[in-house]
Design a protein around this motif. Sequence first.
Motif, PDB file in Angstrom:
ATOM      1  N   MET A 239       1.026  -1.249  -0.420  1.00 13.73           N
ATOM      2  CA  MET A 239       0.461  -0.160   0.534  1.00 13.73           C
ATOM      3  C   MET A 239       1.118   1.276   0.013  1.00 13.73           C
ATOM      4  SD  MET A 239      -3.395  -0.840  -0.322  1.00 13.73           S
ATOM      5  CE  MET A 239      -3.948   0.977   0.030  1.00 13.73           C
ATOM      6  N   LYS A 240       1.669   1.147   0.517  1.00 14.42           N
ATOM      7  CA  LYS A 240       2.999   2.325   0.841  1.00 14.42           C
ATOM      8  C   LYS A 240       3.572   2.911  -0.971  1.00 14.42           C
ATOM      9  CE  LYS A 240       7.113   2.006   1.427  1.00 14.42           C
ATOM     10  NZ  LYS A 240       8.573   2.338   2.426  1.00 14.42           N
ATOM     11  N   TRP A 241       3.124   1.365  -1.647  1.00 17.77           N
ATOM     12  CA  TRP A 241       4.072   1.822  -2.694  1.00 17.77           C
ATOM     13  C   TRP A 241       3.602   1.942  -3.965  1.00 17.77           C
ATOM     14  CZ3 TRP A 241       9.021   1.975  -2.792  1.00 17.77           C
ATOM     15  CH2 TRP A 241       9.504   1.484  -2.627  1.00 17.77           C
ATOM     16  N   LEU A 242       2.239   1.705  -3.126  1.00 15.53           N
ATOM     17  CA  LEU A 242       0.838   2.261  -4.579  1.00 15.53           C
ATOM     18  C   LEU A 242       0.542   3.905  -4.446  1.00 15.53           C
ATOM     19  CD1 LEU A 242      -2.267   0.268  -3.800  1.00 15.53           C
ATOM     20  CD2 LEU A 242      -0.665   0.151  -5.598  1.00 15.53           C
ATOM     21  N   ASP A 243       1.114   4.801  -2.952  1.00 12.96           N
ATOM     22  CA  ASP A 243       1.032   6.248  -2.786  1.00 12.96           C
ATOM     23  C   ASP A 243       1.774   6.919  -3.013  1.00 12.96           C
ATOM     24  OD1 ASP A 243      -1.789   5.709  -1.174  1.00 12.96           O
ATOM     25  OD2 ASP A 243      -0.696   5.223   0.529  1.00 12.96           O
ATOM     26  N   VAL A 244       2.888   6.180  -4.030  1.00  9.96           N
ATOM     27  CA  VAL A 244       4.368   7.183  -4.118  1.00  9.96           C
ATOM     28  C   VAL A 244       4.194   7.594  -5.642  1.00  9.96           C
ATOM     29  CG1 VAL A 244       6.193   6.630  -4.949  1.00  9.96           C
ATOM     30  CG2 VAL A 244       6.088   6.191  -2.397  1.00  9.96           C
ATOM     31  N   VAL A 245       3.786   8.729  -6.427  1.00 12.39           N
ATOM     32  CA  VAL A 245       3.616   9.232  -7.354  1.00 12.39           C
ATOM     33  C   VAL A 245       4.901   9.012  -8.557  1.00 12.39           C
ATOM     34  CG1 VAL A 245       1.821  11.201  -8.937  1.00 12.39           C
ATOM     35  CG2 VAL A 245       1.276   9.773  -6.340  1.00 12.39           C
ATOM     36  N   GLU A 246       6.216   9.833  -7.384  1.00 13.12           N
ATOM     37  CA  GLU A 246       6.381  10.149  -8.559  1.00 13.12           C
ATOM     38  C   GLU A 246       8.069  10.039  -7.793  1.00 13.12           C
ATOM     39  OE1 GLU A 246       6.891  10.522 -12.012  1.00 13.12           O
ATOM     40  OE2 GLU A 246       4.840  11.485 -11.763  1.00 13.12           O
ATOM     41  N   TYR A 247       8.834   9.332  -8.328  1.00 15.59           N
ATOM     42  CA  TYR A 247      10.726   8.579  -7.818  1.00 15.59           C
ATOM     43  C   TYR A 247      11.649  10.326  -7.669  1.00 15.59           C
ATOM     44  CZ  TYR A 247       8.068   5.416  -6.948  1.00 15.59           C
ATOM     45  OH  TYR A 247       7.079   3.368  -6.734  1.00 15.59           O
ATOM     46  N   GLU A 248      12.238  10.760  -7.048  1.00 15.41           N
ATOM     47  CA  GLU A 248      13.474  10.900  -7.437  1.00 15.41           C
ATOM     48  C   GLU A 248      14.840  10.599  -8.056  1.00 15.41           C
ATOM     49  OE1 GLU A 248      13.150  14.393  -7.321  1.00 15.41           O
ATOM     50  OE2 GLU A 248      10.821  14.605  -6.511  1.00 15.41           O
TER      51      GLU A 248
END
Length: 248
Positions: A239-248
């Motif tokens: 669920m945590k991965w689902l909430d990551v929209v963009e990556y630096e």
Amino acid sequence: MKLTNLISKGQKASVYRDGDNAIKVFNKETNKTDVLNEALNTTRVEETGLAIPSISEVGIENGQWSITMNFIEGKTLSQLIKENPEKKEEYINKMVDLQLEIHSKRAPLLNKLKDKLIRQINSLEMLDSIKKYDLLTRLDGMPKHVKVCHGDLNPNNIIVSNDNMYVIDWVHATQGNASADTARTYLLFALEDQRLADYYLDVFCKKSKTEKRYVQTWLPIVAAAQLSKDKPEEKDLLMKWLDVVEYE
């Protein structure tokens, strides 16, 4: 025939050794379609020339579906990593080389990875329609490739025999985008060991000349697909991965 030499036991099947053969016996509740699909996937991948067990029979063992294939003497890569932690990075490098070889193959009759991901995302009752729409929109915008993807490549599914590596368990094999397959392997590592997951991704991106950011854009999609397997111990991280929209 009574099978007694148990090699391994998983959630859906047990594997026994019988002479030169390994017999995978599925649980009674396993759908016949799933068994035949695994056999068909494996056969189609075998035709690419990859080093994998060769299926000789699909049958019934004591009222349960089974697949018979040649037995490969050796240890899993997972076992070797545990026994030789000082060689962990060396083993991961070899695994990446193997994954790149898989991605270099084509098997036009395999199911499409994108279609499978769509089904898995749509099946998730825990996600609202907006989240599903966002994930499906992201998936639709991804480049469409036809590379062979294992779908579950991790050290448990690699047998090392006389310095040769053989890949087993092709039930999730599809044709599609290699970076989606890579993102799934990364996720499987991350569920166990985040540091090893990061090292794996660094090695893969360097060897394949792939932007790390590109692989990471697949993470919400493959995390949602993994959620469909309904493993409670994985839910929080996924669920945590689902909430990551963009990556630096």
